[in-house]
Every structure is written in structure tokens, then in C-alpha cells.
Design an enzyme around this catalytic site. Sequence first.
Site, PDB file in Angstrom:
ATOM      1  N   SER A  11       0.845  -1.192   0.000  1.00  0.00           N
ATOM      2  CA  SER A  11       0.000   0.000   0.000  1.00  0.00           C
ATOM      3  C   SER A  11       0.878   1.239   0.000  1.00  0.00           C
ATOM      4  CB  SER A  11      -0.885   0.023   1.249  1.00  0.00           C
ATOM      5  OG  SER A  11      -1.414   1.323   1.413  1.00  0.00           O
ATOM      6  N   HIS A  36      -1.277  -1.294  -4.274  1.00  0.00           N
ATOM      7  CA  HIS A  36      -2.537  -0.894  -3.636  1.00  0.00           C
ATOM      8  C   HIS A  36      -2.521   0.624  -3.414  1.00  0.00           C
ATOM      9  CE1 HIS A  36      -6.109  -1.761  -1.137  1.00  0.00           C
ATOM     10  NE2 HIS A  36      -5.647  -0.830  -0.312  1.00  0.00           N
ATOM     11  N   ASP A  38      -4.540   3.805  -1.895  1.00  0.00           N
ATOM     12  CA  ASP A  38      -5.598   4.186  -0.959  1.00  0.00           C
ATOM     13  C   ASP A  38      -6.066   5.606  -1.222  1.00  0.00           C
ATOM     14  OD1 ASP A  38      -5.961   1.902   0.777  1.00  0.00           O
ATOM     15  OD2 ASP A  38      -3.905   2.250   1.432  1.00  0.00           O
ATOM     16  N   MET A  40      -8.602   8.500  -0.150  1.00  0.00           N
ATOM     17  CA  MET A  40      -9.416   8.933   1.003  1.00  0.00           C
ATOM     18  C   MET A  40      -9.868  10.367   0.770  1.00  0.00           C
ATOM     19  SD  MET A  40      -7.100   7.475   4.120  1.00  0.00           S
ATOM     20  CE  MET A  40      -6.358   5.837   4.055  1.00  0.00           C
ATOM     21  N   HIS A  69      -8.323   1.524  -4.053  1.00  0.00           N
ATOM     22  CA  HIS A  69      -9.255   1.327  -2.945  1.00  0.00           C
ATOM     23  C   HIS A  69      -9.886   2.676  -2.626  1.00  0.00           C
ATOM     24  CE1 HIS A  69      -9.599   0.201   1.636  1.00  0.00           C
ATOM     25  NE2 HIS A  69     -10.777   0.374   1.069  1.00  0.00           N
ATOM     26  N   MET A  71     -11.945   4.900  -0.595  1.00  0.00           N
ATOM     27  CA  MET A  71     -12.577   5.180   0.699  1.00  0.00           C
ATOM     28  C   MET A  71     -13.195   6.570   0.616  1.00  0.00           C
ATOM     29  SD  MET A  71      -9.575   3.534   3.048  1.00  0.00           S
ATOM     30  CE  MET A  71      -8.395   3.627   1.694  1.00  0.00           C
ATOM     31  N   MET A 140     -11.756  -5.238   5.363  1.00  0.00           N
ATOM     32  CA  MET A 140     -10.902  -4.328   6.149  1.00  0.00           C
ATOM     33  C   MET A 140     -10.628  -4.955   7.521  1.00  0.00           C
ATOM     34  SD  MET A 140     -10.094  -1.708   4.358  1.00  0.00           S
ATOM     35  CE  MET A 140      -9.180  -0.948   5.719  1.00  0.00           C
ATOM     36  N   ASP A 178      -6.908  -6.083   4.320  1.00  0.00           N
ATOM     37  CA  ASP A 178      -6.232  -4.780   4.322  1.00  0.00           C
ATOM     38  C   ASP A 178      -6.235  -4.200   5.737  1.00  0.00           C
ATOM     39  OD1 ASP A 178      -5.272  -2.259   3.765  1.00  0.00           O
ATOM     40  OD2 ASP A 178      -6.922  -1.681   2.438  1.00  0.00           O
TER      41      ASP A 178
HETATM   42  C1  DX5 Z   1      -6.177   1.853   5.664  1.00  0.00           C
HETATM   43  C2  DX5 Z   1      -5.725   1.496   4.268  1.00  0.00           C
HETATM   44  C3  DX5 Z   1      -4.662   0.460   4.217  1.00  0.00           C
HETATM   45  C4  DX5 Z   1      -3.379   0.843   4.908  1.00  0.00           C
HETATM   46  C5  DX5 Z   1      -2.745  -0.398   5.422  1.00  0.00           C
HETATM   47  O1  DX5 Z   1      -7.292   2.665   5.602  1.00  0.00           O
HETATM   48  O2  DX5 Z   1      -6.820   1.008   3.489  1.00  0.00           O
HETATM   49  O3  DX5 Z   1      -4.407   0.041   2.872  1.00  0.00           O
HETATM   50  O4  DX5 Z   1      -2.476   1.478   4.059  1.00  0.00           O
HETATM   51  O5  DX5 Z   1      -1.626  -0.035   6.155  1.00  0.00           O
HETATM   52  P1  DX5 Z   1      -0.915  -1.035   7.182  1.00  0.00           P
HETATM   53  O6  DX5 Z   1      -0.470  -2.239   6.374  1.00  0.00           O
HETATM   54  O7  DX5 Z   1       0.197  -0.235   7.704  1.00  0.00           O
HETATM   55  O8  DX5 Z   1      -1.933  -1.429   8.224  1.00  0.00           O
HETATM   56 ZN    ZN Z   2      -6.490   0.061   1.419  1.00  0.00          ZN
END
Ligand code: DX5
Ligand code: ZN
Length: 225
Positions: A11, A36, A38, A40, A69, A71, A140, A178
Site C-alpha cells: 500500500s 494498492h 488508498d 481517502m 481502494h 474510501m 478491512m 487490508d
Molecule cells: C487503511 C488502508 C490500508 C493501509 C494499510 O485505511 O486502506 O491500505 O495502508 O496499512 P498497514 O499495512 O500499515 O496497516
Molecule cells: Zn487500502
Amino acid sequence: MSTATPKIAPSILAADFSRLGEEVRAVEMAGADLIHVDVMDGRFVPNLTLGPLVVEAIRPLTRLELDVHLMIVEPWTLLQAFAAAGANSLTVHVEACPDLAGTISRIHALGCRAGVAINPPTPVDALAGRLDGVDRVLVMSVHPGFGGQSFMPDVLDKVRRVVEWRARDGFDFDVEIDGGIKRSTAPAAVAAGCQVLVAGTAIFGQPDYTAAVADLRAAAAARTT
Ligand code: DX5
Ligand code: ZN
């Protein structure tokens, strides 16, 4: 499918954003299977990260799948922009999608693989009868929004349930997990039926990415052989 070697998905949330291109290239060289990403929006989760411009910027740097992903609230409003930027798969949250089937169809029409993610507090029944045509279920294992949190083992019951539904109904999705994935937590996730392991700090937080990917792969494979 469930006996295949699990895939490792670093990620980039945990990458050094001042050197993001180098970081993406480095994890590909280190043996990652997909990247991956993320996204947000500061609304669905209390954090703000990146948009289609960043996906477009890293697209030419890797041949790996860009696993985006989302969010975000109202994810259907940005699907086209992320697909045009070069995403290979787009994962939306079930909590954000009243018309999940319509959103999945829209993702497919844009030429991407379609995923659906579920947060820790959301019962797995939110996905019951709604997985037709889905290519990926993302469970998650932390509350979304931040990297570096502790793995929540209770969510593995959800993994087991969707794996049962996949066998029962003849579906073909992979199951991605994740949050908090590292050497000590990966084996339980794989044992429950996950095929894709997202890892942020367990890879980008390590000095040697090749060793970090290999360690995670070994921990995951120890369960599958
Ligand atoms: C959290 C993200 C994850 C995050 C995971 O909201 O969706 O992808 O980056 O990070 P680690 O592996 O550090 O928990
Ligand atoms: Zn993620």
C-alpha cells in the site's frame, strides 16, 4: 483459487510521497504482485490522500495492477476519472453504495475489475446476495483511514463466510485483506481464505523491500503448502 500462492499488495499510503515514483518501482523490483492505492476523501474516512492525477503519474512506472481502494462517499462520481488515469481495479465500499450492482456494472463498463470493501463494524450480511459479478471482496482488518494500526482478527469470520458463499454460488472473486498485515498476522488471514494481502508499513516501513516482500510471502506460503 484458494490454494494459489497469496499475492502481496504494497500500500503506497506508507511510501515516501516525496519519492513516490521510485517507491513504486522499488516494490515492483522487490517482487510485489500489485500496487494498492488508498484514496481517502476526508468524508468517508477522516483523512485525505490522493486522486486520479497521482494514479496517472505512477501508471507509466509499473506494469503491475493498480488496485485502487476508494474510501470515499459517492464513489460512482469518480470511477471514470480513476479508470482513465489507468487503474486496473476499482474497489468501492459497500457502506457507500446503495446501488452496489449498478456501481459494479459501471466499473466493468469502464474496463476495470470491480471490488467491494467492507469495514470492521459492518456485518457480512451487508454483502449477502450482492456479490454477483464482483471480482474482489476487500475485508478491512482495521478501521479505514490510517496505516500502521493493529490487525483485528475478528474480521476473519467475514473472510470465511464470503469464501463459503463463493463456493456455494460458484462466484470467482478473490478475497483481499487490508490493515495490520505483517509476518505474524498473514498466516491467519491466508488460513481463513485470503488471496491478496495488502501491506503498508510491513513493506514500506522496512529498510529492505525485497526482504520484506519475501518474508511476507514466506509467512503466507507456510500456511498454503
Ligand atoms: C487503511 C488502508 C490500508 C493501509 C494499510 O485505511 O486502506 O491500505 O495502508 O496499512 P498497514 O499495512 O500499515 O496497516
Ligand atoms: Zn487500502
